[in-house]
Structures are given as C-alpha cells and as structure tokens.
Design an enzyme around this catalytic site. Sequence first.
Site, mmCIF file in Angstrom:
data_model
loop_
_atom_site.group_PDB
_atom_site.id
_atom_site.type_symbol
_atom_site.label_atom_id
_atom_site.label_comp_id
_atom_site.label_asym_id
_atom_site.label_seq_id
_atom_site.Cartn_x
_atom_site.Cartn_y
_atom_site.Cartn_z
ATOM 1 N N HIS A 140 0.867 -1.183 0.000
ATOM 2 C CA HIS A 140 0.000 0.000 0.000
ATOM 3 C C HIS A 140 0.910 1.241 0.000
ATOM 4 O O HIS A 140 2.020 1.189 0.539
ATOM 5 C CB HIS A 140 -0.836 -0.050 1.281
ATOM 6 C CG HIS A 140 -1.901 0.990 1.395
ATOM 7 N ND1 HIS A 140 -1.653 2.274 1.805
ATOM 8 C CD2 HIS A 140 -3.231 0.933 1.173
ATOM 9 C CE1 HIS A 140 -2.790 2.956 1.836
ATOM 10 N NE2 HIS A 140 -3.763 2.175 1.453
ATOM 11 N N ASP A 217 3.087 -4.519 8.016
ATOM 12 C CA ASP A 217 1.889 -3.697 7.896
ATOM 13 C C ASP A 217 0.689 -4.635 8.017
ATOM 14 O O ASP A 217 0.345 -5.356 7.081
ATOM 15 C CB ASP A 217 1.922 -2.983 6.544
ATOM 16 C CG ASP A 217 0.605 -2.302 6.218
ATOM 17 O OD1 ASP A 217 -0.316 -2.335 7.062
ATOM 18 O OD2 ASP A 217 0.492 -1.747 5.115
ATOM 19 N N GLN A 220 -4.490 -5.054 6.891
ATOM 20 C CA GLN A 220 -5.513 -5.949 6.328
ATOM 21 C C GLN A 220 -5.540 -7.300 7.020
ATOM 22 O O GLN A 220 -6.273 -8.195 6.583
ATOM 23 C CB GLN A 220 -5.258 -6.161 4.826
ATOM 24 C CG GLN A 220 -5.466 -4.924 3.987
ATOM 25 C CD GLN A 220 -6.906 -4.402 4.036
ATOM 26 O OE1 GLN A 220 -7.849 -5.131 4.327
ATOM 27 N NE2 GLN A 220 -7.067 -3.137 3.746
ATOM 28 N N LYS A 243 -10.314 -0.697 10.481
ATOM 29 C CA LYS A 243 -10.457 -1.891 9.624
ATOM 30 C C LYS A 243 -10.668 -3.127 10.486
ATOM 31 O O LYS A 243 -10.689 -4.247 9.992
ATOM 32 C CB LYS A 243 -9.209 -2.070 8.765
ATOM 33 C CG LYS A 243 -8.979 -0.937 7.764
ATOM 34 C CD LYS A 243 -7.786 -1.227 6.888
ATOM 35 C CE LYS A 243 -7.263 -0.013 6.169
ATOM 36 N NZ LYS A 243 -8.005 0.333 4.963
ATOM 37 N N CYS A 381 -4.771 2.467 -3.627
ATOM 38 C CA CYS A 381 -3.524 2.998 -3.041
ATOM 39 C C CYS A 381 -2.396 1.982 -3.161
ATOM 40 O O CYS A 381 -1.582 1.826 -2.234
ATOM 41 C CB CYS A 381 -3.716 3.398 -1.569
ATOM 42 S SG CYS A 381 -4.795 4.794 -1.369
#
Length: 423
Positions: A140, A217, A220, A243, A381
């Site tokens: 991302h 990261d 998600q 999220k 993104c």
Amino acid sequence: MTTVGDEQSAQTSPAGGKALDVDRLREDFPILDQELSGQPLVYLDTAATSQKPRCVLEAIACYYENDNSNIHRGVHTLSARATAAYEAARETVRSFLGAREAAEIVFVRGATEAINLVAGSFGRAKVGEGDEIVVSEMEHHSNIVPWQILCEESGARLRVAPIDERGELLLEELEKMLGPRTRLVAVAHVSNALGTVNPVREIARMVHDCGAVLLVDGAQAAAHLALDVRELDCDFYAFSGHKTYGPTGIGALYGKSELLREMPPWQGGGEMVLSVSFEETIYNEVPHKFEAGTPNVAGAIGLAAAIDYLAGLGIESVRRHESDLIAYSEEALLAVPGLSLIGRPRDKCAVHSFVLDGIHPHDVGTILDGEGIAIRTGHHCAQPTMKRFGLPATARASFGIYNTRADIDRLVAGLDRVHEVMG
Ligand code: PMP
C-alpha cells in the site's frame, strides 16, 4: 428463502470451533439494516473500512457520557477513570497482538501513522547514506511513501522485492536483496489489493539473519487472522482500528521494547516528556515517549471494545467463515463471463480484485451501487501493484464477519446487470 449461506451458519465446523451465527451477529451492526437504491445493502468494502458493532458505538458514547476527561495529568476522579480506561485499552491491544508488555503498544491514528513513526524515528536514527530499505511490490502507498521520504532525506536506497503472476512474494528474490546494507524490511501481512497472505515468520528469519529489522503492515490482517507478534517474530507491527471493527482515528504500533527504548522521539509535545526546561528536556518512558499531545482516548476505548467483540466470536471461527466466503466467491466469480481475478495467491484473505473484459472498474462499481452493492474500484492505493499487472485499476470485493454467501450471490447477479447495462 434459505440460502446455502444460511445452512452453513447453523452448522458446527467439523474441524472444531463453532461456525459463526452470521444472521445473529448482523443484528449487532445497525448500519447493515438499510436499503440502497431500493435494495438491501450488501457491504463488500470492509478492506477500506469495516462496519462497527453496536458495542463499539456504545463504548464510545458511554465514555463521553460518563468519564470524558484528559488523561494522565489530572488528580480528579474523571481523569483517573479516563486514564484507567485508556491504559486498559492498551492492555487489550497487547493481548490481541500477543506482545510481551503493554509498553510495546503505542497508540497512533492508524497504520499510516505507525509506519511514519517508525520511518521518522527508527529511520532517522539508524538509516544513513548507502543503507537499504526493502519493500515488496504489493505494498500500500502507506508502506512505500514514508520509506521514500526517509531515503530522500538520508541518502539510503529503496529496493523492491518482486511478486509473481499469482500475486505471491518471490521469497528467493527477497532473500537475494538482503545484505549488510539492509536496515529494514517492510511488508504487508495481507495485501489490500490482492488478498495475499505473506509468510511473515519466514520473512522475519531471513531479515534477522542479515541483521535488519522487519516491519509488518497488518492493516488488512488484524480483523481476519490470529495474531501473535512474538510467534511472527516481527520487530514492528502496525494496524488500524477502523479496519478491525473499531473507530477511525485510532490504531496501534507494536515495537519490540528494546527497539522502542532506543529510538528517539518522533513528535514533540506534552505527555511525551517527564520535564522540560530551556536547558534540558527529559523524555518520558515508552510508550508515552511516542504519544505526544492528547491522544484519542475515546478511540482507544472503542478499539478495545471491537477487539473484545472479535475475541468473543473467536478468531478461528472468523477465519473459517471468511475462508468459506473466499472459496465460494472465487468459484462464483470465475463463472462470470469475461471476469479475471487479479492475484491468485495460494493463501488468500478476505479480498478479491477483479476486472471485467472491456468494462472499466468504475463503471462496474457505479452500476453495482445502483443495485445496493458497495464495492471499491480504483488502484486501492497500490499503484505499483496495479502496474505489475498492467492495469490502472481493479474492482475489489472484500469481506468481513457479517458477509454471507447470499451477499456473494447478489454480487454475481449485480455483475450480470453490469453486462446488461454495458451491452
Ligand atoms: N496498509 C494497507 C495494506 C492498507 O490496506 C491500508 C488502508 N487501505 C493502510 C496500510 C493504511 O491504513 P490507514 O489509512 O488506516 O492508516
């Protein structure tokens, strides 16, 4: 009408762990109970932001109605209550991530801010001319641009580990890139554009073998996978509350305590200091050293409520339910004429990116919206990922705990409608 999804939700999974009672849990999400364009809403955009269960909304309202006060500095009761709730939320996040100490959890605005914090603090202190930062081709922009800024400022070089046609990271290529100049590797746990689940444990081993540190990261991943940062052995882990069924404006950065303690402060202000004078300023202990200014107390409390809610469902049950949705939708989408899935990784989580022959993804999204179905279209993104597949954009359907097989049937019917309209 009984759908296959309804039958599914009533069963107990043969592999142990209860199947989610999705019909029941949908009642916890007031926003889902509405019509769009005269049709019941089908929300397939959880990767952009998840919907929030009522308990999260209530936890935030309850805080503002009963305890609202600034934290850490007050001697009065409200301040003590607010401080206790905020620090309890930190403990909830610690336990959610499997971190050793609550001091390893820094509250931030979200994954973006977490990554910028590491780039701005660890990066500023440890990365210099000729050093290397490695990211993957599926990142991302939030996990690319902070490193580009750091490289520009420090004279370091940004290297990019390639992915294959399936959308899987080429681990051998990554390993070849690592060497004595590597300072930090930053990869997604789960790709937002492809759904790929990266083998973080294996990547951590490679990264540590060359003496570098690993930032994951987890934007998600946090709502979908069982997390254990000690098991993953990453050095930093970033995620966003919004999220993860929590509110916007809150997230967390996990950092191994020895790293956080060594790192210089990132932003200066109140709370991150023990004492200030014009001659000498003494910084606070971690994690407070990284939390300058009044934090998002209500957000932290809302996030803790979301984590408790997820834990109550059982992350194994969540994973099982979403794996079923991924498998069911993969088969259903591949049967749609002219549809190609972008990214076919063997381990996929909660996201399908796709294109329809000759139809722009924005048209797909707009026509589906007219059918009451919310998906996302664009580059997500992740423009370098799009470039890898030779596309400017895709349509993306992403799933959460409240989605059912019936939602996927509606999506497929909506795609038939797209074909009708576009001729
Ligand atoms: N990384 C990934 C993989 C993401 O999907 C996102 C959000 N789309 C981010 C980072 C940034 O998250 P936020 O905007 O919540 O900071």
